[in-house]
Design a protein around this motif. Structure first.
Motif, PDB file in Angstrom:
ATOM      1  N   UNK A   1       0.764  -1.198   0.055  1.00 35.67           N
ATOM      2  CA  UNK A   1      -0.032   0.041   0.138  1.00 35.67           C
ATOM      3  C   UNK A   1       0.948   1.405   0.167  1.00 35.67           C
ATOM      4  N   UNK A   2       0.932   1.932  -1.289  1.00 39.26           N
ATOM      5  CA  UNK A   2       1.543   3.378  -1.185  1.00 39.26           C
ATOM      6  C   UNK A   2       0.650   4.438  -0.905  1.00 39.26           C
ATOM      7  N   UNK A   3       1.071   5.553  -0.509  1.00 42.89           N
ATOM      8  CA  UNK A   3       0.288   6.623  -0.161  1.00 42.89           C
ATOM      9  C   UNK A   3       0.508   7.728  -1.466  1.00 42.89           C
ATOM     10  N   UNK A   4      -0.554   8.274  -1.780  1.00 40.54           N
ATOM     11  CA  UNK A   4      -0.483   9.279  -2.888  1.00 40.54           C
ATOM     12  C   UNK A   4      -0.132  10.757  -2.043  1.00 40.54           C
ATOM     13  N   UNK A   5       0.410  11.535  -2.704  1.00 34.57           N
ATOM     14  CA  UNK A   5       0.701  12.847  -2.232  1.00 34.57           C
ATOM     15  C   UNK A   5      -0.378  13.376  -1.649  1.00 34.57           C
ATOM     16  N   UNK A   6      -1.508  13.641  -2.179  1.00 33.21           N
ATOM     17  CA  UNK A   6      -2.701  14.158  -1.726  1.00 33.21           C
ATOM     18  C   UNK A   6      -3.413  13.521  -0.506  1.00 33.21           C
ATOM     19  N   UNK A   7      -2.862  12.340  -0.158  1.00 29.98           N
ATOM     20  CA  UNK A   7      -3.087  11.834   1.075  1.00 29.98           C
ATOM     21  C   UNK A   7      -2.226  11.931   2.440  1.00 29.98           C
ATOM     22  N   UNK A   8      -1.222  12.553   2.088  1.00 34.07           N
ATOM     23  CA  UNK A   8      -0.112  12.690   3.251  1.00 34.07           C
ATOM     24  C   UNK A   8      -0.543  13.510   4.169  1.00 34.07           C
TER      25      UNK A   8
END
Length: 172
Positions: free
Chosen positions: A86-93
């Motif tokens: 599971x990788x987190x996108x920049x807009x979810x950080x």
């Protein structure tokens, strides 16, 4: 058959294979990049252990050790095959998600604590890593900095404030 005809020396006890960390039914097996690497290294170590048992050990002890190692390997292979990176996108950080390192302020104790939310196999309290399935992780997921969350411990609610959220760069 009479017990007089049973050779006690031939009675082997099956090894007890320790279970993996529990994953609630129907829950995806999320892993961080580091968590997946650790699972793969664990597999390499078990395969090496099995090779060593083949070449070094002999007799009853060999069969026992082999059953144990192969049982562990089967559980590990099942866990690896079900893993979902599971990788987190920049807009979810900007909010607490899987993989986040979070600093909380526990209001009642006026105490801060930092931990990272990881997969069940990577969780280790000593390393300040908790599983995404843990109640505290569930209570803060989706929250942003300075938002309040409540962790219900029995009848006592514990109020927390999200003080910091960061995401480590993935390791290859």
């Amino acid at each position: 058959m009479s017990r007089a005809f049973v050779n006690e020396d031939n009675q082997e006890e099956a090894p007890i294979i320790p279970p993996r960390a529990p994953l609630p039914p129907g829950t995806s097996n999320y892993v961080t990049t580091k968590g997946l690497i650790l699972l793969q290294k664990e597999r390499e170590n078990l395969l090496s252990e099995i090779e060593d048992i083949h070449s070094i050990e002999d007799g009853k002890d060999k069969r026992y050790k082999m059953q144990l190692a192969k049982g562990k390997l089967a559980l590990l292979e099942e866990r690896i095959s079900s893993s979902r990176l599971l990788e987190i996108s920049d807009n979810e950080k900007g909010e607490v998600r899987f993989g986040a390192k979070v600093t909380l302020l526990f209001k009642k104790e006026n105490r801060e604590q930092t931990f990272q939310i990881v997969g069940v196999d990577e969780a280790n309290v000593k390393e300040q890593k908790i599983a995404f399935t843990a109640p505290i992780a569930k209570a803060i997921t989706g929250k942003k900095i300075n938002e309040e969350a409540i962790l219900q411990l029995g009848k006592e609610p514990r109020e927390m404030i999200i003080k910091a959220i960061s995401y480590e760069i993935s390791e290859s």
